[in-house]
Design a protein around this motif. Structure first.
Motif, PDB file in Angstrom:
ATOM      1  N   PRO A 188      32.032   6.298-122.362  1.00 40.16           N
ATOM      2  CA  PRO A 188      33.432   5.859-122.463  1.00 40.16           C
ATOM      3  C   PRO A 188      34.099   6.367-123.735  1.00 40.16           C
ATOM      4  O   PRO A 188      33.506   6.341-124.811  1.00 40.16           O
ATOM      5  N   PHE A 189      35.316   6.829-123.579  1.00 40.39           N
ATOM      6  CA  PHE A 189      36.123   7.281-124.709  1.00 40.39           C
ATOM      7  C   PHE A 189      37.383   6.425-124.719  1.00 40.39           C
ATOM      8  O   PHE A 189      38.237   6.553-123.853  1.00 40.39           O
ATOM      9  N   HIS A 190      37.467   5.507-125.668  1.00 39.68           N
ATOM     10  CA  HIS A 190      38.565   4.550-125.698  1.00 39.68           C
ATOM     11  C   HIS A 190      39.721   5.116-126.518  1.00 39.68           C
ATOM     12  O   HIS A 190      39.585   5.367-127.714  1.00 39.68           O
ATOM     13  N   CYS A 191      40.834   5.306-125.869  1.00 40.79           N
ATOM     14  CA  CYS A 191      41.995   5.862-126.555  1.00 40.79           C
ATOM     15  C   CYS A 191      42.593   4.815-127.492  1.00 40.79           C
ATOM     16  O   CYS A 191      42.646   3.630-127.175  1.00 40.79           O
ATOM     17  N   PRO A 192      43.061   5.238-128.650  1.00 37.24           N
ATOM     18  CA  PRO A 192      43.444   4.282-129.701  1.00 37.24           C
ATOM     19  C   PRO A 192      44.732   3.532-129.397  1.00 37.24           C
ATOM     20  O   PRO A 192      45.709   4.106-128.907  1.00 37.24           O
ATOM     21  N   GLU A 193      44.745   2.246-129.720  1.00 32.18           N
ATOM     22  CA  GLU A 193      45.961   1.453-129.587  1.00 32.18           C
ATOM     23  C   GLU A 193      47.028   1.913-130.573  1.00 32.18           C
ATOM     24  O   GLU A 193      48.228   1.803-130.308  1.00 32.18           O
ATOM     25  N   LYS A 194      46.584   2.447-131.736  1.00 31.70           N
ATOM     26  CA  LYS A 194      47.538   2.859-132.765  1.00 31.70           C
ATOM     27  C   LYS A 194      48.462   3.968-132.271  1.00 31.70           C
ATOM     28  O   LYS A 194      49.573   4.129-132.796  1.00 31.70           O
ATOM     29  N   LEU A 195      48.020   4.734-131.289  1.00 29.19           N
ATOM     30  CA  LEU A 195      48.857   5.820-130.785  1.00 29.19           C
ATOM     31  C   LEU A 195      50.167   5.276-130.236  1.00 29.19           C
ATOM     32  O   LEU A 195      51.234   5.860-130.459  1.00 29.19           O
ATOM     33  N   ALA A 196      50.111   4.155-129.512  1.00 31.26           N
ATOM     34  CA  ALA A 196      51.330   3.578-128.957  1.00 31.26           C
ATOM     35  C   ALA A 196      52.237   3.032-130.052  1.00 31.26           C
ATOM     36  O   ALA A 196      53.460   3.008-129.896  1.00 31.26           O
ATOM     37  N   ALA A 197      51.659   2.605-131.156  1.00 25.17           N
ATOM     38  CA  ALA A 197      52.461   2.050-132.252  1.00 25.17           C
ATOM     39  C   ALA A 197      53.163   3.136-133.063  1.00 25.17           C
ATOM     40  O   ALA A 197      54.271   2.924-133.566  1.00 25.17           O
ATOM     41  N   ASP A 198      52.518   4.298-133.201  1.00 26.78           N
ATOM     42  CA  ASP A 198      53.086   5.370-134.030  1.00 26.78           C
ATOM     43  C   ASP A 198      52.730   6.728-133.426  1.00 26.78           C
ATOM     44  O   ASP A 198      51.892   7.454-133.966  1.00 26.78           O
ATOM     45  N   PRO A 199      53.361   7.100-132.309  1.00 25.08           N
ATOM     46  CA  PRO A 199      53.010   8.373-131.662  1.00 25.08           C
ATOM     47  C   PRO A 199      53.173   9.595-132.563  1.00 25.08           C
ATOM     48  O   PRO A 199      52.256  10.427-132.633  1.00 25.08           O
ATOM     49  N   PRO A 200      54.285   9.758-133.295  1.00 22.42           N
ATOM     50  CA  PRO A 200      54.397  10.961-134.137  1.00 22.42           C
ATOM     51  C   PRO A 200      53.334  11.025-135.225  1.00 22.42           C
ATOM     52  O   PRO A 200      52.754  12.082-135.474  1.00 22.42           O
TER      53      PRO A 200
END
Length: 782
Positions: free
Chosen positions: A164-176
Motif C-alpha cells: 500500500p502507498f498512502h497518498c498524503p493528506e497534506k497534499l489536499a491542504a497545500d497542493p502548490p
C-alpha cells in the motif's frame, strides 16, 4: 501479507478468442441519454497481456456511469484486437488508434474524445478497486470547487505481493507547496476535464513526470484538491515501464523543476524549499532506482552536484529515499526487501561510495549501509533470523527462552527486534565478533533494561498491558509474582537471567564467542603499543562539597581563536569571550571538575558538587595550547582535551571543504600540557564518526587510540568523545570492550543522576553564544 495471484493478464489472441462470444454489456438507459459522469483515459502501447484485466476492473465498478477511451498508441502486438473485443462487448468502451507518439500524446488524444465532466487516468497495465469511481465521483459531487481528487494506490510486485502507498493528506491542504518539488500521487487521479483542457493537457515533450507536471499546473491554477481515504487502484511494478528509467526520470524532473516560480521570501532560508537541494535528493532517488533495476546508479548523476545536500544531516530522509527507490527499481515489496538484500545491497555500493566522496566525510558509506540494512530489517515480518548484508536481524521475545545467536560470515552486528508476544518493544543493535551465547545475551539485556534512560524514551515496559500479557506467558515463580512499577527492572532482570541460563546451559556455543573474540582483537591492537612503565594517575583537584546536586553541565568547546573559515564560525570562540566566561564562573562560585569525578558521582549515586562544571575541548587544536590553556591557568581551572591520535601534528582535514584546515597540536606539546595539568582523552584515531566504522574497525581503532595515548602520556585513558557525537548501543558496547568507561556525545543537556557514564550529554559553546546565553545554559537546571 496480501498476495494477488491474478494480474498477469490474458495473452494476445487467446484473449480475443475468449471474449468474442461474451455477452454484450448494455449500459444503463439513463447513461445513454446524457454524457457519462466520468471518462476513463487509457493509453495503451503493446498492452495486450494486461489491457483485458484493466478493462475488466472497469466493468465491475459499482458506479456504472462511465466511458472508457482506449488509445492504441501504435502498438505492434494484439492491443487493438483486445480493445476491439471490448468495444464490441460494451458500448461504454471506445477505441482510438494513432501512430506511436508517446503516452502524453495518447492521453491528450483521449482527452479530446472524452465526453464526461471528469477525467480519470488509468494505464493499461494497472487496474481499479471495484468502488474506486464511486468513491471519487461522490466526493467531488459534494465539493464543486474541486479540481482534482486522489486516493491511495497499492503497488503490486511481480510475485503478487501488495504494497500500500498512502497518498498524503497534506497534499489536499497545500497542493502548490506539496507538488513544487516532488510528485506525491500516481497517475490515477480524477481531474476536471474543463480545467485539464484549459491548462493544455499533458506535455508531450516529457517522457516521464508528465503526470506530476499536469498536477502541478492544476495546483498552481488555484484549484482545490480532495483526498478520499479509500484505496483506489493497483499499480503494477513492471520492468519495462517508463517510471523504471531513473536517468530519464531525472532528466524530465529537471525540466519540470525549471518551471518553478520563485520561492516565497518566507521560505528563502528553508533548505527543504530549495530547488537545487530537492533536485539533488531526487537524483539520489533516481540513482537508487537504477541500482535496484540492475543498472549503473551513477549514470543518473550527470550535471547534478551532490554536494548541495548534506546527506549526514538529512540521514533519515536520504535513507528512506534510497530504500523506497531501490525496492521500486527491484520491483520488490517492502516486506521482501530484506530477503532480496543480497541483490539490492551490493547494487547500491557505487552510490554509497559516490555520496561519501562528494560529501568528503569518512565513514558515510558505512553509516548509510547500516541504516539501510536496519530499514530493510524493520519491514521483515517473518519470525526467523535473517542476514541483511552485514546485519543479522533477530526477532526476540523477551519472555521466551533466549537463543544462542550465531555469527554468519560477513556479519558484524546483530539487530534485536524485541517484543513481548505481539507487542513490539524496540530495536537494539549490538556488535558481533563471534557467536553470542544466550547467557551473554541475557547479561547484555539485563544491563540494558536497568538503565534509566531507556525507560524515559520508551514507556512500553511501564504500560500495564505489557506486563499483563507477559504474565500470561512467564511463570510467576520466574519473576517473583506480578511485577509492580517499582520492581519492573529488577524482575525483568531475573527473568532474563533465568532465560539465559536455561538456554545456554553451562557451556554455550563452541568456539570463540563474541566477547572472547573481542578480547583477542583488543589484545592484538594493544600488544605493539602498550606502555612499558606503570601508568600514573591524573591529578584530581578536590571536589568535596557541602551541597550535592543531581545534575551538572558539561561544556564542549572546539577552537579558541579569532580567525578561521566563516562556515566554521560556530565552532570558534574568541579568547575575549572565553575569558569572560571563565571570569563569570569564578565570580559566581562555580568550580571545574574532571570526568573521573563526574563518573564517580554517577556510579556511586552520590551526586555532584553544587555549581560544578566540566570543560571539554574536542580535536586538540594548536590554539588550545596557545590561547585557551593560558587563560585556564590564569583562572586556576582544569580542562579535558580529546585527541584524534592519527592526526596529531597535522591539520583538521575533516574541515577542508569549508576552508583552510586548522593546525593540531603535536606530541611534544600534548605531553607538556599533560605535565602541566591538562587531562587528555580519546577522539578515536582518524576522526571518523564511529557509526561509519564496522564493529571490528571501531574496536581496533578505539583500542589503538586509547593505548597510543597511554603509551605517549604514561597515564590511563578512560574517556572518549565520539567524533561528530555519534552514539548508539553498538558503538557504546564496542567502546566499552575497547576499554573506555566514560563516553561523551554531542547530545545537548545536563548530565543527571541515573545517566550511564557511556552516554554523557554536553552543551556546545558556539562562537555566537553571548555571555547572557552562556549563563542561561549553566543555570537553566538550577
Amino acid at each position: 501479507m496480501v498476495r494477488i495471484t491474478a494480474g498477469a493478464g490474458t495473452a494476445g489472441s487467446a484473449a480475443v478468442d475468449t471474449l468474442v462470444d461474451a455477452p454484450r454489456i448494455e449500459a444503463p438507459a439513463s447513461a445513454l441519454a446524457r454524457p457519462p459522469r466520468v471518462s476513463v483515459i487509457i493509453p495503451a502501447y503493446n498492452a495486450a497481456t494486461t489491457l483485458d484485466e484493466t478493462l475488466e476492473s472497469l466493468a465491475t465498478q459499482t458506479l456504472s456511469d462511465w466511458e472508457a477511451v482506449v488509445i492504441d498508441d501504435g502498438s505492434t502486438d494484439a492491443t487493438a484486437e483486445v480493445a476491439g473485443t471490448w468495444v464490441a462487448r460494451d458500448k461504454r468502451v471506445r477505441l482510438v488508434r494513432q501512430a506511436n507518439g508517446g503516452v502524453s500524446a495518447a492521453r491528450n488524444a483521449g482527452i479530446e474524445q472524452a465526453q464526461g465532466p471528469w477525467l480519470f487516468f488509468l494505464d493499461a497495465d494497472d487496474w481499479l478497486h471495484p468502488q474506486a469511481l464511486e468513491h471519487l465521483v461522490s466526493a467531488v459531487d459534494a465539493r464543486p470547487e474541486i479540481g482534482l481528487a486522489y486516493g491511495s494506490v497499492t503497488r503490486v510486485a511481480p510475485d503478487g505481493v501488495c504494497d500500500p502507498f498512502h497518498c498524503p493528506e497534506k497534499l489536499a491542504a497545500d497542493p502548490p507547496g506539496m507538488l513544487r518539488h516532488q510528485n506525491q500521487v500516481a497517475i490515477h487521479v480524477l481531474a476536471s476535464r474543463r480545467l485539464v483542457r484549459e491548462l493544455g493537457g499533458f506535455d508531450t515533450q516529457l517522457k516521464t513526470s508528465e503526470d506530476w507536471d499536469l498536477q502541478r499546473k492544476i495546483a498552481f491554477s488555484g484549484a482545490a484538491f480532495l483526498r478520499v481515504p479509500e484505496a483506489i487502484s493497483y499499480y503494477r511494478m513492471r520492468a519495462g515501464s517508463a517510471s523504471m528509467d531513473g536517468v530519464q526520470m531525472l532528466r524530465d524532473a529537471m525540466a519540470v523543476l525549471a518551471r518553478n516560480p520563485p520561492p516565497s521570501p518566507a521560505h528563502a532560508d528553508d533548505m527543504w524549499e530549495n530547488d537545487d537541494f530537492r533536485l539533488t535528493l531526487y537524483a539520489i532517488w533516481c540513482a537508487a532506482l537504477e541500482a535496484g533495476a540492475g543498472r549503473d546508479p551513477l549514470g543518473a548523476f550527470k550535471d547534478v552536484d551532490l554536494r548541495l545536500i548534506d546527506v549526514y544531516a538529512h540521514l533519515d530522509g536520504a535513507v528512506e529515499c534510497m530504500f523506497d527507490a531501490v525496492r521500486t527499481g527491484g520491483r520488490v515489496s517492502k516486506t521482501q526487501v530484506a530477503r532480496e538484500w543480497g541483490r539490492l545491497g551490493p547494487a547500491l555500493e557505487p552510490l554509497l561510495a559516490r555520496l561519501q566522496h562528494d560529501a568528503g566525510r569518512l565513514g558515510l558509506a558505512q553509516i548509510l549501509r547500516y541504516a539501510l540494512e536496519e530499514r530493510a530489517a524493520r519491514e521483515h515480518d517473518e519470525g526467523e533470523p535473517l542476514q541483511v548484508g552485514s546485519t543479522l536481524s533477530v526477532p526476540l521475545d523477551l519472555f521466551e527462552t533466549l537463543p544462542d545467536i550465531p555469527a554468519p560470515p560477513g556479519v558484524d552486528n546483530v539487530l534485536l527486534r524485541m517484543s513481548s508476544g505481539p507487542e513490539q518493544i524496540g530495536l537494539l543493535r549490538l556488535p558481533l565478533f563471534g557467536p553470542l551465547p544466550a547467557r551473554d545475551l541475557a547479561d547484555v539485556l539485563t544491563r540494558f533494561f536497568h538503565r534509566k534512560y531507556y525507560f524515559e524514551i520508551n514507556r512500553t515496559l511501564s504500560r500495564p498491558t505489557f506486563w499483563a500479557s507477559a504474565a500470561l506467558r512467564v511463570p510467576l515463580a520466574l519473576v517473583g509474582g506480578l511485577p509492580t512499577p517499582a520492581g519492573l527492572k529488577r524482575r525483568l532482570s531475573d527473568a532474563l537471567k533465568a532465560a539465559g541460563h536455561a538456554a545456554a546451559g553451562p557451556a554455550g556455543p563452541g568456539g570463540p564467542t563474541s566477547l572472547t573474540r573481542a578480547a583477542e582483537i583488543v589484545a592484538e591492537e594493544a600488544r605493539a603499543l602498550a606502555p612499558t612503565a606503570p601508568l600514573r594517575p591524573w591529578p584530581r583537584p578536590s571536589a568535596k562539597a557541602a551541597v550535592l546536586v543531581e545534575h551538572l553541565p558539561v561544556l564542549m568547546y572546539h577552537r579558541v581563536a579569532e580567525d578561521g573559515p566563516a562556515d566554521l564560525a560556530r565552532y570558534r570562540i574568541s579568547p575575549a569571550k572565553f575569558e569572560a566566561q571563565l571570569r563569570w564562573l569564578r565570580d559566581n562560585g562555580w568550580r571545574v571538575i574532571g570526568s573521573e569525578d563526574l563518573a564517580q558521582g554517577l556510579e556511586r549515586w552520590t551526586g555532584f558538587p553544587e555549581k560544578a562544571v566540566v570543560l571539554t575541548f574536542d580535536d586538540a587544536y594548536c590554539d588550545f595550547g596557545e590561547a585557551a590553556w593560558p587563560l585556564l591557568k590564569r583562572y586556576g581551572v582544569m580542562a579535558e582535551v580529546f585527541v584524534p591520535v592519527d592526526k596529531v601534528g597535522g591539520m583538521s582535514d575533516w574541515d577542508a571543504s569549508y576552508g583552510p584546515p586548522a593546525p593540531l597540536m603535536d606530541w611534544p606539546k600534548i605531553k607538556a600540557l599533560a605535565d602541566d595539568g591538562v587531562i587528555f582523552g580519546s577522539h578515536l584515531a582518524t576522526h571518523t564518526s564511529p557509526d561509519g566504522l564496522s564493529s571490528e574497525a571501531l574496536l581496533r581503532e578505539a583500542t589503538r587510540a586509547r593505548v597510543t595515548l597511554e603509551a605517549e602520556l604514561g597515564r590511563p585513558i578512560r574517556s572518549i568523545a565520539t567524533p561528530h557525537g555519534a552514539w548508539d548501543e553498538r558503538i557504546s558496547h564496542t567502546l566499552t570492550l575497547a576499554g573506555s568507561t566514560i563516553v561523551y556525545t554531542t547530545e545537548p543537556g545536563f548530565v543527571r543522576l541515573g545517566d550511564q557514564p557511556r552516554r554523557l550529554k554536553r552543551f556546545e559553546v558556539r562562537g555566537d553564544l553571548g555571555l547572557d546565553a552562556f549563563v542561561a545554559t549553566l543555570t537553566s537546571g538550577i
